[in-house]
Enzyme design. Structure first.
Site, PDB file in Angstrom:
ATOM      1  N   ASP A  88     -31.229  -9.998  31.850  1.00 47.84           N
ATOM      2  CA  ASP A  88     -32.315  -9.557  32.716  1.00 47.84           C
ATOM      3  C   ASP A  88     -32.932  -8.295  32.119  1.00 47.84           C
ATOM      4  OD1 ASP A  88     -33.817  -9.793  35.216  1.00 47.84           O
ATOM      5  OD2 ASP A  88     -32.944  -7.837  35.655  1.00 47.84           O
ATOM      6  N   ASP A 517     -34.617 -51.639   9.156  1.00 53.27           N
ATOM      7  CA  ASP A 517     -34.580 -52.180  10.519  1.00 53.27           C
ATOM      8  C   ASP A 517     -35.203 -53.569  10.522  1.00 53.27           C
ATOM      9  OD1 ASP A 517     -34.626 -52.416  13.467  1.00 53.27           O
ATOM     10  OD2 ASP A 517     -34.169 -50.276  13.382  1.00 53.27           O
ATOM     11  N   GLY A 542     -35.563 -55.768   7.273  1.00 48.59           N
ATOM     12  CA  GLY A 542     -34.442 -56.625   6.903  1.00 48.59           C
ATOM     13  C   GLY A 542     -33.425 -56.702   8.018  1.00 48.59           C
ATOM     14  N   PHE A 544     -29.598 -56.214   8.829  1.00 51.27           N
ATOM     15  CA  PHE A 544     -28.437 -55.578   8.183  1.00 51.27           C
ATOM     16  C   PHE A 544     -27.187 -56.468   8.182  1.00 51.27           C
ATOM     17  CE2 PHE A 544     -28.361 -52.843  12.297  1.00 51.27           C
ATOM     18  CZ  PHE A 544     -27.424 -53.641  12.951  1.00 51.27           C
ATOM     19  N   ARG A 559     -25.838 -44.680  16.451  1.00 51.61           N
ATOM     20  CA  ARG A 559     -25.879 -45.528  17.656  1.00 51.61           C
ATOM     21  C   ARG A 559     -25.998 -47.010  17.294  1.00 51.61           C
ATOM     22  NH1 ARG A 559     -30.262 -42.832  21.606  1.00 51.61           N
ATOM     23  NH2 ARG A 559     -31.567 -42.779  19.762  1.00 51.61           N
TER      24      ARG A 559
HETATM   25  C1  LIG Z   1     -29.661 -48.449  19.526  1.00 47.71           C
HETATM   26  S1  LIG Z   1     -30.900 -48.515  18.328  1.00 47.71           S
HETATM   27  C2  LIG Z   1     -30.545 -47.096  17.364  1.00 47.71           C
HETATM   28  C3  LIG Z   1     -31.705 -46.613  16.573  1.00 47.71           C
HETATM   29  C4  LIG Z   1     -31.478 -45.381  15.743  1.00 47.71           C
HETATM   30  N1  LIG Z   1     -30.384 -45.532  14.838  1.00 47.71           N
HETATM   31  C5  LIG Z   1     -31.278 -44.192  16.654  1.00 47.71           C
HETATM   32  O1  LIG Z   1     -30.143 -43.796  16.916  1.00 47.71           O
HETATM   33  O2  LIG Z   1     -32.278 -43.671  17.127  1.00 47.71           O
HETATM   34  C6  LIG Z   1     -30.372 -49.851  17.293  1.00 47.71           C
HETATM   35  C7  LIG Z   1     -31.338 -50.138  16.176  1.00 47.71           C
HETATM   36  O3  LIG Z   1     -30.738 -51.088  15.314  1.00 47.71           O
HETATM   37  C8  LIG Z   1     -31.694 -52.071  14.989  1.00 47.71           C
HETATM   38  N2  LIG Z   1     -31.010 -53.346  14.686  1.00 47.71           N
HETATM   39  C9  LIG Z   1     -30.270 -54.091  15.531  1.00 47.71           C
HETATM   40  N3  LIG Z   1     -29.803 -55.174  14.888  1.00 47.71           N
HETATM   41  C10 LIG Z   1     -30.267 -55.110  13.619  1.00 47.71           C
HETATM   42  C11 LIG Z   1     -30.111 -55.925  12.481  1.00 47.71           C
HETATM   43  N4  LIG Z   1     -29.379 -57.022  12.541  1.00 47.71           N
HETATM   44  N5  LIG Z   1     -30.693 -55.542  11.339  1.00 47.71           N
HETATM   45  C12 LIG Z   1     -31.433 -54.405  11.280  1.00 47.71           C
HETATM   46  N6  LIG Z   1     -31.601 -53.589  12.333  1.00 47.71           N
HETATM   47  C13 LIG Z   1     -31.030 -53.941  13.487  1.00 47.71           C
HETATM   48  C14 LIG Z   1     -32.556 -52.168  16.239  1.00 47.71           C
HETATM   49  O4  LIG Z   1     -33.815 -52.735  15.961  1.00 47.71           O
HETATM   50  C15 LIG Z   1     -32.650 -50.696  16.639  1.00 47.71           C
HETATM   51  O5  LIG Z   1     -33.714 -50.058  16.011  1.00 47.71           O
END
Ligand SMILES: C[S@@+](CC[C@H](N)C(=O)[O-])C[C@H]1O[C@@H](n2cnc3c(N)ncnc32)[C@H](O)[C@@H]1O
Length: 650
Positions: A88, A517, A542, A544, A559
């Site tokens: 303060d 992604d 692509g 993953f 995430r």
């Molecule tokens: C919960 S979000 C997390 C995004 C980012 N990593 C964040 O934390 O802000 C999950 C991400 O994974 C991508 N995703 C899910 N399955 C996928 C796949 N088989 N190949 C590529 N990307 C994928 C989704 O499109 C999304 O953008």
């Protein structure tokens, strides 16, 4: 150098600034300290006449602000901070205390009283250390101090005074001026700490932290029952300690604390003696008698004195908090949906009727919503003399996180909670009975009621906005969790809009990041890149789970893993492991559960709406990654949105 060792001691701790002053926020942020801002609800209405000296008033106000937040957080925010900082600032001239002017005439009165004279600026600071006990009680320790700076104003002409007042700058500042901006032109000289005049005595604060963390072993819940510290006339700190096991005090060589060791000895003997010490000193009597004062006794989560024979009140309050949780969430969602925080940012000081008109809602409903938001600390009523009805404005919390155009806006994520998670949670009983995600059921209901809701591009865009806003809030923590400056290329797997990637290149200018992604996401991600547009971040479409991963030295998974089935998780990790050469790094960010899966509730509550995956502890992730050839080097619990783990390919 005092600062860095102290700041590093605080990393991983939940430090909270109980102040809404943007100037304090900036001063502390510039040190590299990570902290949350939780503005105090303590009303600055202490009777100034009760204090022998002006600085005592500032210190007491700082203390009450910090204590209010320290007590509120375990209940309202369901987390206990490690440290709460309250401050303060007041200006004193000719024996008068000047706080913030209430209107232009008040500003004129203040500034003309400062014209041509030297005045003092005092900032009282309180540091509350919170120690959570096993039995859910919170033990508080308090340190306070103050700093004085002398400032001399030039003679101010009427013209100059009114020009400055009409600039609007004086209104939210103690003494009616801001030395760091236009007000600097009024100042002839400053004797003492300049930042103290801005609002926070950084140097004194760092010295105090240094004493706490580097020289004072009494600040540990293991060694002490409780510590009570308060400011002395010489700006130093006095100390009252209750030690658990030892009857000897802990001298602190060369520290101002040593000067008040007599108080330590008196207070050490018993708790009753502490009170008797306090009666020997007027100021301490005031503090100990004050309802809000922390004495060396245990307090429960609600801040009440602990008494084993009275567990019911505490438990009941906790149950009520839980029962009301959904109401608070929905009030936030609704105010956010109606863009109340945007409206009040652009037009602060509207009354309920005016707000109702703007958001096209009923006056009665709007009024009820606004009042609920005030009680939740999202809005506050503004003091306006002459206005017949209460008018509303955003709190700092709303300004920083709830406005849709704020840098760290959670607006889109809040809408995601409302539109996507809320319906899932309303089907929680079926989800529990059936053990399956209710996503399809919710989707069908929505498809029937709103044709466009599940339009895939729109839904994707909404989801991406939500991810983007929450990722931006967590990005700095993720990017700075570990030092990855020795790596040159990274791949953010499932990197969505690139929010983490852009933060990474900010922290590591030598790094280039490929965001991988799904094609539909990459196509839309352009919308989010306009504000950044940097060649060091590229996007690759692509899958993953199926496609070849881009080559990189660091693979980032933020995430992602918690959402995958075990099978998919192993497919992805195998692909990453295959793409890695020894020494490559994997950076994983998730909410890490405690090992006994008893928390944090943020992670466990999230699990209730997850479709395929599961939440894990850091140890579990570490084991899984080991099976794929990665050694965990470091784990960081951020106390924030996401925790992080750094692994290296063996
Ligand atoms: C919960 S979000 C997390 C995004 C980012 N990593 C964040 O934390 O802000 C999950 C991400 O994974 C991508 N995703 C899910 N399955 C996928 C796949 N088989 N190949 C590529 N990307 C994928 C989704 O499109 C999304 O953008």
């Amino acid at each position: 150098m005092v600062l860095n060792p102290v700041i590093s001691k605080l990393s991983g701790k939940l430090v909270v600034l109980a102040s809404s002053s943007p100037r304090r926020l900036e001063i502390l942020r510039n040190t590299g300290l990570r902290f949350e801002v939780v503005p105090s609800w303590f009303k600055e209405t202490l009777d100034k006449g009760l204090f022998k000296a002006p600085h005592e008033y500032a210190v007491e106000t700082a203390k009450q602000k910090a204590l209010e937040v320290a007590r509120r957080m375990p209940i309202k925010h369901l987390k206990t901070p490690d440290m709460v900082i309250g401050a303060d600032t007041i200006v004193t001239v000719d024996g008068m205390i000047l706080e913030k002017p209430v209107d232009k005439h008040d500003a004129y009165r203040m500034l003309s009283s400062l014209s041509g004279k030297e005045h003092s600026v005092f900032t009282g600071v309180a540091i509350v250390l919170c120690h959570e006990k096993d039995n859910d009680e919170v033990d508080y320790q308090l340190i306070d101090f103050y700093e004085e700076t002398k400032v001399k104003f030039a003679d101010l002409s009427e013209n100059m005074l009114w020009e400055y007042i009409n600039s609007g700058e004086p209104m939210d500042k103690a003494g009616g001026y801001g030395i760091q901006s236009l007000g600097g032109m009024l100042v002839e000289y400053v004797h003492g700490d300049f930042l103290n005049v801005v609002g926070f005595p950084l140097n004194h604060f760092c010295k105090q932290l240094d004493i706490i963390y580097n020289h004072c072993s009494v600040f540990s819940p293991e060694t002490t029952e409780s510590v009570y510290l308060s400011g002395n006339e010489d700006h130093s700190t006095s100390i009252l300690i209750q030690q658990k096991d030892s009857s000897t005090s802990l001298p602190i060589p060369n520290s101002p604390l040593a000067s008040s060791l007599h108080k330590v000895k008196k207070s050490r003997e018993s708790q009753a003696k502490v009170n008797s010490v306090s009666t020997q000193d007027d100021r301490e009597t005031k503090l100990h008698n004050s309802e809000n004062t922390i004495s060396p006794m245990m307090r429960s989560r609600d801040g009440a004195m602990h008494n084993d024979s009275e567990p019911k009140k505490r438990d009941l309050e906790r149950i009520y908090e839980l029962m009301d949780g959904f109401k608070a969430s929905k009030a936030l969602f609704t105010a956010s949906k109606f863009c109340v925080f945007d409206l009040l940012h652009n037009k602060p000081g509207l009354d309920a009727e005016q707000i109702a008109q703007e958001i096209k809602a009923s006056v009665k409903g709007t009024e009820t919503l606004l009042e609920a938001c005030v009680s939740l600390g999202l809005l506050r009523t503004k003091d306006t003399t002459g206005h017949p009805k209460p008018v509303f404005e955003n709190t700092e919390l709303a300004t920083h996180f709830l406005r849709s155009d704020a840098c760290f806006s959670l607006h889109a994520y809040i809408q995601h909670c409302n539109d996507t998670l809320w319906p899932l949670f309303s089907h929680l009983d079926s989800a529990v009975q059936e053990g399956t995600s209710q996503r399809e059921k919710v989707k069908k209901c929505k498809e029937m009621s709103e044709d466009s809701f599940c339009n895939s591009r729109e839904a994707k865009l909404r989801f991406m906005h939500a991810m983007h806003s929450s990722a931006k809030v967590a990005a700095t923590d993720v990017a700075t969790a570990f030092d990855i400056s020795s790596y040159k290329t990274a791949c953010d797997v499932g990197g969505c809009t690139g929010a983490i990637a852009y933060e990474l290149i900010k922290v590591y200018p030598e790094l280039s990041v490929t965001v991988l992604d799904l094609p539909a996401v990459v196509e839309i991600s352009e919308l989010f890149q306009r504000q950044h547009a940097d060649k060091r971040v590229t996007f690759k479409a692509g899958d993953f789970l199926k496609d070849e991963l881009p080559k990189a030295d660091v693979y980032i998974l933020v995430r992602i893993l918690h959402d995958l089935t075990d099978e998919k998780l192993h497919i992805l990790l195998r692909k990453i492991s295959d793409a890695c050469t020894p020494g490559c790094c994997l950076l994983l960010s998730e909410i890490f559960l405690e090992e006994n899966r008893s928390g944090p509730s943020r992670g466990l509550l999230q699990a209730l709406s997850m479709s395929e995956g599961k939440q894990r502890s850091a140890v579990e992730y570490s084991r899984i990654l080991k099976d794929h050839g990665f050694i965990t080097v470091q784990v960081k619990h951020s106390n924030n949105f996401l925790d992080s783990m750094m692994c290296v390919k063996a």
